[in-house]
Design a protein around this motif. Structure first.
Motif, PDB file in Angstrom:
ATOM      1  N   THR A  36      21.189  18.936 -45.852  1.00  0.00           N
ATOM      2  CA  THR A  36      21.351  20.239 -45.208  1.00  0.00           C
ATOM      3  C   THR A  36      20.487  21.241 -45.942  1.00  0.00           C
ATOM      4  O   THR A  36      20.552  21.328 -47.172  1.00  0.00           O
ATOM      5  CB  THR A  36      22.823  20.693 -45.280  1.00  0.00           C
ATOM      6  OG1 THR A  36      23.641  19.677 -44.704  1.00  0.00           O
ATOM      7  CG2 THR A  36      23.023  21.990 -44.516  1.00  0.00           C
TER       8      THR A  36
ATOM      9  N   ARG B 234      20.107  27.175 -40.628  1.00  0.00           N
ATOM     10  CA  ARG B 234      20.657  26.010 -41.282  1.00  0.00           C
ATOM     11  C   ARG B 234      20.106  24.827 -40.513  1.00  0.00           C
ATOM     12  O   ARG B 234      20.225  24.757 -39.290  1.00  0.00           O
ATOM     13  CB  ARG B 234      22.175  26.058 -41.157  1.00  0.00           C
ATOM     14  CG  ARG B 234      22.875  24.869 -41.741  1.00  0.00           C
ATOM     15  CD  ARG B 234      24.318  24.825 -41.242  1.00  0.00           C
ATOM     16  NE  ARG B 234      24.945  23.594 -41.654  1.00  0.00           N
ATOM     17  CZ  ARG B 234      25.995  23.525 -42.467  1.00  0.00           C
ATOM     18  NH1 ARG B 234      26.538  24.624 -42.942  1.00  0.00           N
ATOM     19  NH2 ARG B 234      26.514  22.364 -42.796  1.00  0.00           N
ATOM     20  N   HIS B 235      19.471  23.909 -41.226  1.00  0.00           N
ATOM     21  CA  HIS B 235      18.889  22.746 -40.554  1.00  0.00           C
ATOM     22  C   HIS B 235      19.413  21.478 -41.194  1.00  0.00           C
ATOM     23  O   HIS B 235      19.573  21.403 -42.408  1.00  0.00           O
ATOM     24  CB  HIS B 235      17.359  22.773 -40.661  1.00  0.00           C
ATOM     25  CG  HIS B 235      16.745  24.043 -40.137  1.00  0.00           C
ATOM     26  ND1 HIS B 235      16.787  24.387 -38.805  1.00  0.00           N
ATOM     27  CD2 HIS B 235      16.121  25.058 -40.769  1.00  0.00           C
ATOM     28  CE1 HIS B 235      16.195  25.564 -38.645  1.00  0.00           C
ATOM     29  NE2 HIS B 235      15.785  25.991 -39.818  1.00  0.00           N
ATOM     30  N   GLU B 236      19.661  20.512 -40.354  1.00  0.00           N
ATOM     31  CA  GLU B 236      20.085  19.207 -40.857  1.00  0.00           C
ATOM     32  C   GLU B 236      18.875  18.287 -40.808  1.00  0.00           C
ATOM     33  O   GLU B 236      18.260  18.117 -39.748  1.00  0.00           O
ATOM     34  CB  GLU B 236      21.193  18.616 -39.969  1.00  0.00           C
ATOM     35  CG  GLU B 236      22.423  19.503 -39.837  1.00  0.00           C
ATOM     36  CD  GLU B 236      23.243  19.598 -41.114  1.00  0.00           C
ATOM     37  OE1 GLU B 236      23.885  20.637 -41.316  1.00  0.00           O
ATOM     38  OE2 GLU B 236      23.204  18.647 -41.922  1.00  0.00           O
TER      39      GLU B 236
END
Lengths: 552, 552
Positions: free
Chosen positions: B452, B490-492
């Motif tokens: 994350t 927010r990036h996964e």
């Protein structure tokens, strides 16, 4: 000392212990700040002997707490062996795995000293109005969203409050006055409990609680084992689907009965998820014990002996045995279903004792500001219907397997500034049956606070309604509406000023064939507005006109 | 001695600074997290009155602005007469610390012959503080993490084990976090010891005359520099990108004789994201900006910033109030520097700097190949703004002072591979003096686990502006697996996913056409400016040049 206690004396002493716990409950309720304790009784009080065996609990208690309390006590004694305690010490924790399964419940334990020796422990538990973090909601993703974690620590040492710990808690929570007030109410309650226990021992000239404890525990365990032995040996299975956040969740159980031994295995249960509805094992155990005790040994008071024979296992990392860093704020949304699942598994073995599925309790976590600007963070409890039993219609708006009091409008409105526009029975919501499932209510709330409001809904039974037992019909599913539009039961929403939230609570499942329902009961349902003429005809085969004619 | 000749003053002053540098080294060598190794820290020495005397050379600007205020708050809660040898005070309070919960402020009183003679303070950014994580999208302070009010971390040499237990329980990487916390404890112990040794060496009984000399001289010099500026009111107004709509920052710098006041009226209100700026941070950025402009040549201490007054509307984004979230306060707060430089560009044309590309922060949370969890920050940077006579240096943060993360350290600690890291051609704003370039950094998730990342990059909408005819730098851009994504999201990242960060360039200063040919040729040779842009931005046609040369 190994003197035996005669049954009459045992009964008297046992009742006195329970009445002590009830006095502690009253103390807790009267001295707490938040409505969650005062109005809704989201609490428990348990007394333990010197070995940490639970002996008695308050009558108004949450089932889950009397299931987790004994386990919490064991953890306390692991970290704080008796020799590390002094008089005036109080231990605190809200640890998810060692407490009750989520961070909102604070557990306080006080050793009770008599003539320099520990004779027992008093434990109180209450649900705090806030614990910081994102708030009590089903959409928290992991435990770090959820709030302040308090490991097992001494809150009070030799009578001196750890002010730094109190200041730290104060800094981390909303509505800190209420939170600290509630924690200190627990401290007071344990002190009262300790004192009452000592008075009790003085009155009956007991040097030691051990003989009484042995009698209570061994007798209860014996009684439970007898009841288990009365169940035909075998494996009893059930599997149910319950609603999750974006997809249903599988729960499964297998109950193995062999003689006086009983084991519940939850293999086949789905995995934990990144949402706030995971269930730690302590809570699963509590629900399991509650379900089984209700079925086989409801009439003796709860204590360690009555649940000792119950063994269970659940796969590590399943949603009934979650591991860190799982979020668990709304664990009841999954955990409560253990009870109807177990009832379903034993429906054939114990047909006259099982119950129609409950409508389930409902919780709204509401965070906002009153008209005067004061912030608030609190819970609105309501309930679907209570499941019908053999010989007993389910009561309406009565929670199972929880024991919360629903929130009165008189308390809610001044506390929050929200208006309760209406609150009436939801006609036809109870499952049809020889014995009718309890109804849910329709409750409409409006944001009259003058400020925007955050509502976190912790609801279930919108997809899978409460099922009837032994041929009965299902209860109605729950529906949530904001300004008339249906919304997800586990969402987090902003209510603007004037927005309304309508809660159409779920009905419970009925018991037995609806066609066998006594006509007088149906007539009474019709007269009270609980069942409509259309439903009477459709579900019960009861024609109002003919019915009336039959009565004439 | 109560007065110091300039030479002695200089020697003593330098010695104090070198003590703070030793504290910095101690912290860096004994810390666990790579964040401290990026010098996200400050070490400050104070006299017995709690006035700051000297700071470590490698310090983050904001901390040396906030530390004196933090010291005052600490002494208000623990007055000097209540402090004892071996006491250590700690807090991460948003308003009394540095403006967000991640920075721990640790202070220790120094005693000599039983008398309290001064204080040492060490501040570092912790790798984790629980809560939702270090990001730009937290909603309020309760979800940001554990709040530690001003309290004793060590009481006369005895560590507060309970506080350590609470910290450990609430953070994601407890080993590193507690390790860093204890490194601060060691650092201030070293600082106090060195301070006492210093006093013994120079046979100084009381630091106050020395601090008085340092402070009064510094204040005098600052007042002189202020007086040198033409009286007047200098205004600026800029748009800064936010998470939602852009916000406006406004300032009016009033100079009258040797008095200076910065008023931030006209600034937008706070937002429901974690980019709000508490006043302590606004003050720190203001002081830094003014000092850089007016008095860069003397070391920082309280005297040098005493004359600076400021005000910002309560509830504005530069003076946020509880319960505002503030994790990524630098996103807005760093723009105070270019805001002020812009205001004074006409009054001090020779000293102002073109807009910097700004620092960039990526918060990463994941698991290494060996299964160990990590939570840490990747620092990178846009270019440094051009100054009169100086091209901006590439990949150099302003107004911060962080070191970018070494690839060797990063890959070993996180298993995130740095595929490439090269200067970004054409990113520096064209000008007589070219704006500094940003880098292109490409990261690949080689951890074997999901990762994350929280972006906190600015300058994606509004580029760094040039001054006096200089051109803007390139904007920042993020690409995930080749597709443009938000720099604040927010990036996964799944295993194998790639994140490219194209860092922003800084603004140039002066007309590009005035850039000397030699410098341009060098830019082209080194790949800083492509042929096409040399022509488009600078009007420099190499082909024509060369054919012209050939013709000669």
């Amino acid at each position: 000392m190994t003197e035996r206690i005669d049954p009459v004396t045992l009964g008297i002493l046992w009742d006195r212990l329970i009445s002590i716990t009830n006095e502690i409950v009253e103390t807790l309720v009267r001295t707490s700040f938040s409505s969650i304790v005062r109005e809704s009784y989201d609490l428990a009080v348990v007394l333990f002997d010197a070995r940490g065996r639970s002996l008695a609990q308050g009558t108004f208690c949450q089932p889950v707490f009397i299931g987790t309390g004994p386990q919490t006590m064991k953890h306390v004694l692991r970290y704080f062996p008796p020799e590390s305690f002094g008089e005036g010490d109080v231990v605190i924790t809200n640890d998810v795995y060692m407490g009750t399964g989520h961070l909102w419940d604070v557990n306080l334990v006080r050793p009770v000293f008599r003539k320099g020796r520990i004779v027992g422990y008093a434990l109180t538990i209450s649900h705090l109005p806030d614990i910081g973090g994102r708030g009590m909601s089903a959409v928290n993703q992991d435990i770090h969203d959820e709030g302040l974690q308090i490991p097992l620590l001494k809150l009070v040492k030799a009578g001196t409050l750890n002010r730094e710990l109190v200041d730290l808690i104060r800094k981390n929570v909303r509505v800190s006055e209420q939170v600290i007030g509630d924690i200190l109410a627990n401290v007071t309650a344990t002190e009262v409990g300790g004192r009452l226990l000592l008075d009790f021992m003085d009155e009956y000239r007991l040097e030691d609680l051990a003989p009484l404890a042995d009698a209570i525990v061994s007798q209860s365990e014996r009684a439970m084992r007898e009841q288990i032995a009365a169940i035909p040996d075998g494996s009893y299975r059930n599997a149910i689907k319950i609603e999750g956040l974006d997809g249903p969740i599988d729960l499964a159980c297998r109950i193995d009965v062999a003689g006086d031994r009983l084991h519940v295995d939850y293999a086949g249960t789905g995995p934990q998820i990144r949402a706030g509805i995971n269930v730690p094992l302590c809570y699963t155990r509590a629900m399991t014990c509650f379900a089984l005790k209700c079925l086989v040994l409801p009439n003796i008071p709860n204590n360690e002996g009555s649940v000792n024979p119950i063994e269970l296992s659940a796969p590590d990392g399943s949603i009934l045995n979650c591991r860190p860093p799982a979020a668990s704020a709304a664990r009841m949304l999954v955990g409560h279903f253990v009870v109807p699942m177990i009832f379903g598994a034993l429906a054939d073995a114990l047909p006259h004792r099982v119950q129609g599925d409950p409508g389930m309790m409902n919780v709204l976590n509401v965070v906002g500001r009153r008209r005067d600007g004061e912030p608030f963070s609190t819970l609105f409890f309501s309930s679907g219907g209570f499941g019908a039993l053999a010989g007993l219609d389910g009561m309406s708006a009565t929670p199972a397997p929880a024991n919360m009091m629903c929130m009165p409008a008189e308390a809610w409105e001044p506390m929050t500034g929200m208006r309760v526009i209406r609150r009436n029975f939801r006609i036809d919501s109870g499952g049809a049956g020889e014995f009718r499932g309890g109804l849910g209510q329709e409750i409409e709330l409006r944001n009259d606070t003058g400020h925007p409001l955050t509502v976190m809904i912790l609801g279930s039974r919108t997809e899978f309604p409460a099922r009837g037992m032994r041929g009965a019909g299902n209860g109605m599913a729950r529906v949530f509406r904001i300004n008339g539009q249906p919304v997800h039961a586990k969402g987090r929403y902003e209510l603007q000023v004037g927005d309304t939230l309508l809660l159409e609570d779920s009905g419970a499942g009925g018991y037995g064939n609806p066609r066998a329902r006594a006509p007088e009961r149906i007539a009474s349902d019709l007269a009270e507005g609980l069942v409509s003429p259309e439903a009477a005809l459709r579900d019960y085969g009861f024609d109002v006109r003919r019915g009336r004619a039959a009565a004439e | 001695m109560t007065t110091f000749d300039p030479v002695t003053l200089g020697i003593l002053w330098d010695r104090l600074i070198s003590i703070t540098n030793e504290i910095v080294l101690t912290v860096v060598r004994t810390s666990f997290s790579s964040i401290v190794r990026s010098y996200d820290l400050a070490c400050v020495l104070f006299d017995a009155e709690g006035r700051s005397l000297a700071q470590g050379t490698f310090s983050v600007p904001v901390f040396i602005g906030t530390a004196p205020q933090t010291m005052r708050h600490m002494l208000a809660k623990f007055p000097p007469e209540t402090l004892r040898p071996g006491d250590v005070i700690v807090t991460n309070d948003i308003y009394m610390g540095t403006g967000h919960l991640w920075d721990v402020n640790v202070m220790r009183p120094a005693f000599h012959d039983g008398r309290l003679i001064g204080y040492a303070m060490s501040i570092t950014h912790l790798p984790d503080i629980g809560g939702r994580g270090f990001s730009a999208v937290n909603v309020d302070e309760y979800e940001e993490g554990l709040q530690i009010p001003i309290m004793k971390l060590v009481d006369q040499g005895r560590l507060n084990e309970e506080l350590i237990a609470i910290v450990r329980q609430n953070v994601r990487v407890p080993e590193q976090t507690v390790g860093d916390l204890m490194a601060n404890v060691t650092a201030v112990e070293v600082g106090c010891r060195e301070l006492v040794a210093f006093m013994e060496e120079y046979r100084i009984d009381d630091l106050r005359p020395l601090s008085q000399a340092i402070l009064s001289q510094s204040e005098r010099m600052m007042r002189r520099r202020i007086a040198d500026c033409p009286d007047g009111v200098y205004r600026n107004r800029i748009q800064v990108e936010s998470v939602g709509d852009p916000v406006t920052l406004a300032c009016a710098v009033s100079i009258a004789g040797d008095r200076l006041h910065v008023d931030f009226s006209g600034t937008s209100p706070s937002v429901p994201y974690s980019i709000n700026v508490p006043l302590c941070y606004t003050r720190a950025m203001t002081c830094f900006s003014m000092k850089a402009l007016l008095l860069p040549d003397i070391p920082n201490n309280e005297g040098s910033v005493n004359p600076i007054e400021l005000s910002a509307p309560v509830g504005s984004i530069l003076n946020c109030q509880p319960p505002a979230a503030t994790a990524a306060r630098f996103q807005i707060g760093h723009f105070v520097a270019p805001l002020i430089f812009g205001a004074l560009a006409e009054a001090l044309p020779d000293r102002v700097q073109a807009d910097p590309g700004m620092m960039n922060l990526l918060n990463v949370m994941g698991r290494r190949r060996d299964g160990r969890d990590f939570t840490t920050l990747y620092f990178s940077s846009g270019g440094f703004g051009a100054l009169l006579g100086y091209d901006g240096t590439a990949t150099t943060p302003a107004p911060s002072n962080m070191a970018v993360v070494a690839t060797e350290d990063w890959e070993a600690t996180t298993n995130i591979r740095v595929v490439r890291r090269e200067l970004r051609a054409d990113s520096g704003g064209a000008g007589e003096f070219r704006g500094g370039l940003g880098q292109v950094v490409e990261l690949v998730n080689d951890t074997g686990h999901p990762l994350t990342v929280f972006g906190m990059g600015a300058r994606t909408d509004f580029p760094a502006l040039g001054l006096q005819g200089g051109k803007p730098g390139a904007r920042r851009l993020y690409r995930l697996n080749g597709e443009a994504v938000s720099a604040k999201g927010r990036h996964e990242m799944r295993p194998g996913d790639r994140l490219e960060m194209l860092e922003s360039g800084a603004g140039g200063l002066g007309e590009p056409s005035r850039r000397p040919r030699q410098k341009l040729l060098q830019d082209i040779a080194e790949g800083f400016v492509t042929l096409g842009r040399a022509k488009a931005d600078y009007g420099f046609d190499l082909a024509m040049e060369q054919s012209g040369k050939a013709a000669e």
